[in-house]
Motif scaffolding. Structure first.
Motif, PDB file in Angstrom:
ATOM      1  N   ARG A  31       0.834  -1.204   0.000  1.00 51.45           N
ATOM      2  CA  ARG A  31       0.000   0.000   0.000  1.00 51.45           C
ATOM      3  C   ARG A  31       0.872   1.259   0.000  1.00 51.45           C
ATOM      4  O   ARG A  31       0.829   2.075  -0.899  1.00 51.45           O
ATOM      5  CB  ARG A  31      -0.883   0.100   1.251  1.00 51.45           C
ATOM      6  N   GLY A  55     -15.008  -3.125   1.010  1.00 54.25           N
ATOM      7  CA  GLY A  55     -13.926  -3.957   1.543  1.00 54.25           C
ATOM      8  C   GLY A  55     -12.835  -3.053   2.087  1.00 54.25           C
ATOM      9  O   GLY A  55     -11.657  -3.190   1.750  1.00 54.25           O
ATOM     10  N   ASP A  77     -17.190  -3.415   5.252  1.00 54.77           N
ATOM     11  CA  ASP A  77     -16.313  -4.578   5.328  1.00 54.77           C
ATOM     12  C   ASP A  77     -17.057  -5.674   6.095  1.00 54.77           C
ATOM     13  O   ASP A  77     -17.830  -5.380   7.008  1.00 54.77           O
ATOM     14  CB  ASP A  77     -15.001  -4.231   6.050  1.00 54.77           C
ATOM     15  N   ALA A  78     -16.796  -6.927   5.715  1.00 56.11           N
ATOM     16  CA  ALA A  78     -17.493  -8.041   6.354  1.00 56.11           C
ATOM     17  C   ALA A  78     -16.899  -8.387   7.717  1.00 56.11           C
ATOM     18  O   ALA A  78     -17.514  -9.112   8.504  1.00 56.11           O
ATOM     19  CB  ALA A  78     -17.435  -9.271   5.443  1.00 56.11           C
ATOM     20  N   ASP A 100     -21.606  -7.316   3.607  1.00 59.87           N
ATOM     21  CA  ASP A 100     -21.034  -8.158   2.560  1.00 59.87           C
ATOM     22  C   ASP A 100     -20.949  -7.336   1.270  1.00 59.87           C
ATOM     23  O   ASP A 100     -21.959  -6.773   0.833  1.00 59.87           O
ATOM     24  CB  ASP A 100     -21.956  -9.370   2.365  1.00 59.87           C
ATOM     25  N   ALA A 101     -19.776  -7.291   0.683  1.00 59.14           N
ATOM     26  CA  ALA A 101     -19.586  -6.499  -0.543  1.00 59.14           C
ATOM     27  C   ALA A 101     -20.449  -7.012  -1.697  1.00 59.14           C
ATOM     28  O   ALA A 101     -20.628  -6.312  -2.689  1.00 59.14           O
ATOM     29  CB  ALA A 101     -18.115  -6.538  -0.938  1.00 59.14           C
ATOM     30  N   TYR A 118     -10.264  -1.837  -2.932  1.00 57.31           N
ATOM     31  CA  TYR A 118      -8.804  -1.866  -2.783  1.00 57.31           C
ATOM     32  C   TYR A 118      -8.414  -3.254  -2.296  1.00 57.31           C
ATOM     33  O   TYR A 118      -8.500  -3.546  -1.107  1.00 57.31           O
ATOM     34  CB  TYR A 118      -8.391  -0.768  -1.802  1.00 57.31           C
ATOM     35  N   LEU A 119      -8.056  -4.117  -3.213  1.00 59.49           N
ATOM     36  CA  LEU A 119      -7.691  -5.517  -2.919  1.00 59.49           C
ATOM     37  C   LEU A 119      -8.800  -6.236  -2.159  1.00 59.49           C
ATOM     38  O   LEU A 119      -8.568  -6.821  -1.097  1.00 59.49           O
ATOM     39  CB  LEU A 119      -6.357  -5.574  -2.173  1.00 59.49           C
ATOM     40  N   ASN A 120      -9.975  -6.185  -2.706  1.00 57.66           N
ATOM     41  CA  ASN A 120     -11.107  -6.882  -2.104  1.00 57.66           C
ATOM     42  C   ASN A 120     -11.767  -7.862  -3.077  1.00 57.66           C
ATOM     43  O   ASN A 120     -12.217  -8.939  -2.669  1.00 57.66           O
ATOM     44  CB  ASN A 120     -12.141  -5.871  -1.588  1.00 57.66           C
ATOM     45  N   ASP A 123     -10.890 -11.433  -2.974  1.00 51.66           N
ATOM     46  CA  ASP A 123     -11.351 -12.178  -1.788  1.00 51.66           C
ATOM     47  C   ASP A 123     -12.785 -12.682  -1.953  1.00 51.66           C
ATOM     48  O   ASP A 123     -13.261 -13.451  -1.115  1.00 51.66           O
ATOM     49  CB  ASP A 123     -11.363 -11.267  -0.543  1.00 51.66           C
TER      50      ASP A 123
HETATM   51  C1  LIG Z   1      -6.783  -7.358   1.543  1.00 51.93           C
HETATM   52  S1  LIG Z   1      -7.898  -6.614   2.693  1.00 51.93           S
HETATM   53  C2  LIG Z   1      -8.001  -4.965   2.062  1.00 51.93           C
HETATM   54  C3  LIG Z   1      -8.466  -3.964   3.069  1.00 51.93           C
HETATM   55  C4  LIG Z   1      -8.370  -2.500   2.613  1.00 51.93           C
HETATM   56  N1  LIG Z   1      -9.129  -2.275   1.398  1.00 51.93           N
HETATM   57  C5  LIG Z   1      -6.929  -2.101   2.430  1.00 51.93           C
HETATM   58  O1  LIG Z   1      -6.465  -2.042   1.287  1.00 51.93           O
HETATM   59  O2  LIG Z   1      -6.240  -1.893   3.435  1.00 51.93           O
HETATM   60  C6  LIG Z   1      -9.437  -7.325   2.187  1.00 51.93           C
HETATM   61  C7  LIG Z   1     -10.619  -6.910   3.034  1.00 51.93           C
HETATM   62  O3  LIG Z   1     -11.783  -7.469   2.421  1.00 51.93           O
HETATM   63  C8  LIG Z   1     -12.666  -7.847   3.451  1.00 51.93           C
HETATM   64  N2  LIG Z   1     -13.623  -8.817   2.909  1.00 51.93           N
HETATM   65  C9  LIG Z   1     -13.403 -10.089   2.536  1.00 51.93           C
HETATM   66  N3  LIG Z   1     -14.532 -10.632   2.048  1.00 51.93           N
HETATM   67  C10 LIG Z   1     -15.488  -9.670   2.111  1.00 51.93           C
HETATM   68  C11 LIG Z   1     -16.858  -9.614   1.747  1.00 51.93           C
HETATM   69  N4  LIG Z   1     -17.497 -10.660   1.220  1.00 51.93           N
HETATM   70  N5  LIG Z   1     -17.529  -8.458   1.946  1.00 51.93           N
HETATM   71  C12 LIG Z   1     -16.901  -7.374   2.486  1.00 51.93           C
HETATM   72  N6  LIG Z   1     -15.610  -7.382   2.849  1.00 51.93           N
HETATM   73  C13 LIG Z   1     -14.907  -8.511   2.665  1.00 51.93           C
HETATM   74  C14 LIG Z   1     -11.766  -8.404   4.535  1.00 51.93           C
HETATM   75  O4  LIG Z   1     -12.418  -8.425   5.788  1.00 51.93           O
HETATM   76  C15 LIG Z   1     -10.592  -7.427   4.458  1.00 51.93           C
HETATM   77  O5  LIG Z   1     -10.767  -6.357   5.343  1.00 51.93           O
END
Ligand SMILES: C[S@@+](CC[C@H](N)C(=O)[O-])C[C@H]1O[C@@H](n2cnc3c(N)ncnc32)[C@H](O)[C@@H]1O
Length: 251
Positions: A31, A55, A77-78, A100-101, A118-120, A123
């Motif tokens: 980051r 996320g 965020d979840a 939930d995203a 941002y990297l979500n 996931d």
């Molecule tokens: C790699 S981290 C990135 C966090 C932030 N965007 C950053 O760059 O610092 C991924 C985030 O996605 C969230 N996440 C994972 N699955 C999710 C979902 N289905 N809905 C919402 N958030 C989710 C995780 O809890 C985590 O906080």
């Protein structure tokens, strides 16, 4: 919630304490040394914008956007621990929700100027659901900026090394096998979903987004000076940024 979704949520709950600590200490090379600058450049002038961060983790990018003049930032965020941490530092211009995203039904249609992921999406079990939801909540002409693990890196990932340990090249294999990939981060196991580049682009277009740009960031001198461990980024792309627009004439 499916068993798999529950497992993925537990991974983030386990990761959260170390993740939050690292974010707060600004020790996240990916980051602070690599992605923030191109992400901010892609966002452009955010003054007076209403922004969704899908996320958002512990809220670091939301706070950066507020510092740059955003009118209101909503982070979802979840992971409860992430949202609790975000709320600890929250200003009156930020709002955080555990959500939930893939289901943003509590947010109104056309209520955001700009959305960030941002990297979500790497996931998510269903990145298309998230893309559809973000399209719905963006105003006409609104933009969606997505940073993701590069599909060429999420395919496998290990370096081929010579006998003396010198890194030779990254092995790219099983690219077309779209399934979970398991990694270690901050001593915790976690899962990303690997998809091909064309799967992402197709998903964005199916949601009626226009793909304006693809950015493949590499490390600049300043980032490298601060985080020498980023030197591999000069050789292999770890991340990708998609810039999408909701057309002005969308129904
Ligand atoms: C790699 S981290 C990135 C966090 C932030 N965007 C950053 O760059 O610092 C991924 C985030 O996605 C969230 N996440 C994972 N699955 C999710 C979902 N289905 N809905 C919402 N958030 C989710 C995780 O809890 C985590 O906080």
């Amino acid at each position: 919630m499916s068993t798999k979704e529950t497992e993925l949520r537990h991974e983030w709950l386990r990761l959260a304490p170390a993740w939050i600590k690292q974010a707060r200490e600004r020790r996240m090379p990916s980051r602070d040394g690599l992605l923030d600058n191109p992400m901010l450049a892609a966002c452009g002038d955010v003054r007076d914008l209403t922004i969704l961060d899908s996320g958002c983790g512990e809220g670091r990018f939301c706070r950066i956007l507020v510092d740059r003049g955003a009118r209101q930032v909503v982070g979802i965020d979840a992971c409860e621990a992430m949202i609790d941490a975000a709320r600890e530092l929250q200003s009156e211009k930020e709002t955080y929700w555990i959500a939930d995203a893939e289901d943003l039904s509590f947010l109104q249609d056309r209520s955001f100027d700009l959305a960030i992921s941002y990297l979500n999406q790497c996931d998510l079990l269903d990145f298309r659901a998230n893309t559809r939801e973000v399209f719905r909540v963006l105003r006409l002409g609104g933009r969606f900026i997505i940073a993701n693990v590069h599909p060429m890196r999420s395919a496998v990932g290990d370096w081929q090394t010579s006998d003396d340990g010198t890194k030779q090249h990254v092995i790219l294999d099983n690219y077309f096998e779209e399934r979970d990939r398991h990694w270690k981060m901050l001593d915790c196991d976690f899962t990303n979903i690997h998809r091909t580049l064309s799967t992402y682009v197709k998903g964005f277009r199916e949601s009626r987004f226009v793909l304006d740009n693809i950015i493949e960031p590499t490390v600049e001198a300043e980032g490298l000076a601060r985080f020498p461990e980023l030197s591999d980024e000069k050789r292999v792309p770890n991340f990708i940024i998609f810039v999408l627009t909701k057309p002005k004439s969308s129904l």
